[in-house]
Design a protein around this motif. Structure first.
Motif, PDB file in Angstrom:
ATOM      1  N   GLY A 115       0.806  -1.210   0.000  1.00 20.96           N
ATOM      2  CA  GLY A 115       0.000   0.000   0.000  1.00 20.96           C
ATOM      3  C   GLY A 115       0.843   1.264   0.000  1.00 20.96           C
ATOM      4  O   GLY A 115       0.451   2.285  -0.572  1.00 20.96           O
ATOM      5  N   GLU A 116       1.999   1.198   0.619  1.00 18.35           N
ATOM      6  CA  GLU A 116       2.866   2.380   0.726  1.00 18.35           C
ATOM      7  C   GLU A 116       3.571   2.701  -0.586  1.00 18.35           C
ATOM      8  O   GLU A 116       3.692   3.865  -0.981  1.00 18.35           O
ATOM      9  CB  GLU A 116       3.907   2.139   1.824  1.00 18.35           C
ATOM     10  N   ASP A 117       4.067   1.680  -1.242  1.00 21.55           N
ATOM     11  CA  ASP A 117       4.827   1.890  -2.475  1.00 21.55           C
ATOM     12  C   ASP A 117       4.338   0.900  -3.539  1.00 21.55           C
ATOM     13  O   ASP A 117       5.018  -0.077  -3.847  1.00 21.55           O
ATOM     14  CB  ASP A 117       6.324   1.703  -2.197  1.00 21.55           C
ATOM     15  N   PRO A 118       3.150   1.150  -4.091  1.00 20.97           N
ATOM     16  CA  PRO A 118       2.569   0.175  -5.022  1.00 20.97           C
ATOM     17  C   PRO A 118       3.285   0.167  -6.373  1.00 20.97           C
ATOM     18  O   PRO A 118       3.713   1.203  -6.857  1.00 20.97           O
ATOM     19  CB  PRO A 118       1.132   0.662  -5.175  1.00 20.97           C
ATOM     20  N   PRO A 119       3.387  -1.019  -6.955  1.00 21.65           N
ATOM     21  CA  PRO A 119       3.902  -1.104  -8.326  1.00 21.65           C
ATOM     22  C   PRO A 119       2.799  -0.669  -9.299  1.00 21.65           C
ATOM     23  O   PRO A 119       1.738  -0.219  -8.866  1.00 21.65           O
ATOM     24  CB  PRO A 119       4.238  -2.587  -8.478  1.00 21.65           C
ATOM     25  N   GLY A 120       3.000  -0.877 -10.568  1.00 22.33           N
ATOM     26  CA  GLY A 120       1.967  -0.569 -11.552  1.00 22.33           C
ATOM     27  C   GLY A 120       0.703  -1.357 -11.274  1.00 22.33           C
ATOM     28  O   GLY A 120       0.737  -2.395 -10.610  1.00 22.33           O
ATOM     29  N   LEU A 121      -0.416  -0.874 -11.784  1.00 18.66           N
ATOM     30  CA  LEU A 121      -1.720  -1.468 -11.476  1.00 18.66           C
ATOM     31  C   LEU A 121      -1.805  -2.971 -11.742  1.00 18.66           C
ATOM     32  O   LEU A 121      -2.274  -3.708 -10.865  1.00 18.66           O
ATOM     33  CB  LEU A 121      -2.832  -0.720 -12.214  1.00 18.66           C
ATOM     34  N   PRO A 122      -1.348  -3.485 -12.893  1.00 23.14           N
ATOM     35  CA  PRO A 122      -1.465  -4.938 -13.103  1.00 23.14           C
ATOM     36  C   PRO A 122      -0.682  -5.745 -12.054  1.00 23.14           C
ATOM     37  O   PRO A 122      -1.176  -6.742 -11.530  1.00 23.14           O
ATOM     38  CB  PRO A 122      -0.887  -5.155 -14.505  1.00 23.14           C
ATOM     39  N   THR A 123       0.525  -5.289 -11.732  1.00 26.48           N
ATOM     40  CA  THR A 123       1.335  -5.987 -10.729  1.00 26.48           C
ATOM     41  C   THR A 123       0.723  -5.831  -9.346  1.00 26.48           C
ATOM     42  O   THR A 123       0.675  -6.787  -8.568  1.00 26.48           O
ATOM     43  CB  THR A 123       2.783  -5.445 -10.737  1.00 26.48           C
TER      44      THR A 123
END
Length: 188
Positions: A115-123
Motif C-alpha cells: 500500500g505504501e509503495d505500489p507497483p503498476g496497477l497490473p502488478t
C-alpha cells in the motif's frame, strides 16, 4: 469499472490493519498461555524439590506433618491444573497462537509495504490477490480458534493505533491500548 491504484492501496491498508489486529490478539493469547504454562511447570518442579530439600536438611522435622499437608495440597492443585491444561490443550494453543501472531504480522507488513509503495496497477492487482488468498486462509484458521468479540475490539484498537487511523464509530485515533467505551475499538 475496475478498481484503480488508489482503491487497491486502500484495500492494502485495510488488510494490513486487520492482519495486525489479529496478530495482536494471538500475541496476547500466547503471552497469557506462556505465563500459565510457566507457572504450572515451575510448581511441578518446586514442590518436589522443596520437600526433598526439607527432608534432606531437617530429617525428622517436628512440623513435618504440616509441611507434608501443605505440599500435598499444592501437589493436588498442580495435578488438577495439569489435567486442565491437557484438556484445554494449552501447549497446542500456545504454539498456534505464537505462529499465528508471526504470520499475521508478516501479512500486515507485506500489505502495508504494497500500500505504501505500489507497483503498476497490473502488478499491484496480482500481488494484492496473492496476499489476499494467503490472508483469507489464515483468517479462516484463526476464526476456528474462537476469537471473541472482546478480542476483536482489542485487535481493532491495536490496528487503528498502529496505523494511526480513526475508528469508524468513535472517530478517535487510539493512542494507547487502554479500553474505551467505544463498541468498535473499546470495551475489552
Amino acid at each position: 469499472m475496475a478498481p484503480g491504484t488508489d482503491e487497491y492501496r486502500r484495500k492494502c491498508w485495510d488488510a494490513a490493519l486487520h492482519a495486525y489486529g489479529t496478530g495482536y490478539i494471538f500475541q496476547k493469547r500466547a503471552e497469557r498461555l506462556k505465563r500459565k504454562t510457566d507457572v504450572l511447570t515451575w510448581i511441578g518442579f518446586v514442590v518436589p524439590l522443596l520437600i526433598g530439600a526439607t527432608v534432606g536438611t531437617f530429617g525428622q522435622y517436628k512440623y513435618w506433618n504440616v509441611v507434608l499437608a501443605v505440599a500435598t495440597a499444592v501437589a493436588a492443585l498442580q495435578l488438577a491444573m495439569s489435567l486442565w491444561s491437557l484438556v484445554k490443550r494449552w501447549t497446542e494453543e500456545l504454539s498456534y497462537s505464537s505462529a499465528s501472531a508471526t504470520v499475521n504480522e508478516s501479512l500486515a507488513s507485506r500489505f502495508a509495504a504494497l500500500g505504501e509503495d505500489p507497483p503498476g496497477l497490473p502488478t499491484l492487482r496480482t500481488q494484492f490477490e496473492k496476499l489476499s488468498i494467503e490472508d483469507t486462509a489464515r483468517r479462516d484458521r484463526d476464526n476456528e480458534r474462537g476469537v471473541t468479540e472482546k478480542e476483536r475490539r482489542m485487535g481493532m484498537r491495536a490496528g487503528l493505533r498502529k496505523y494511526q487511523r480513526p475508528c469508524a464509530a468513535c472517530h478517535q485515533v487510539p493512542t494507547t491500548m487502554e479500553p474505551s467505551g467505544c463498541g468498535v475499538c473499546g470495551q475489552f
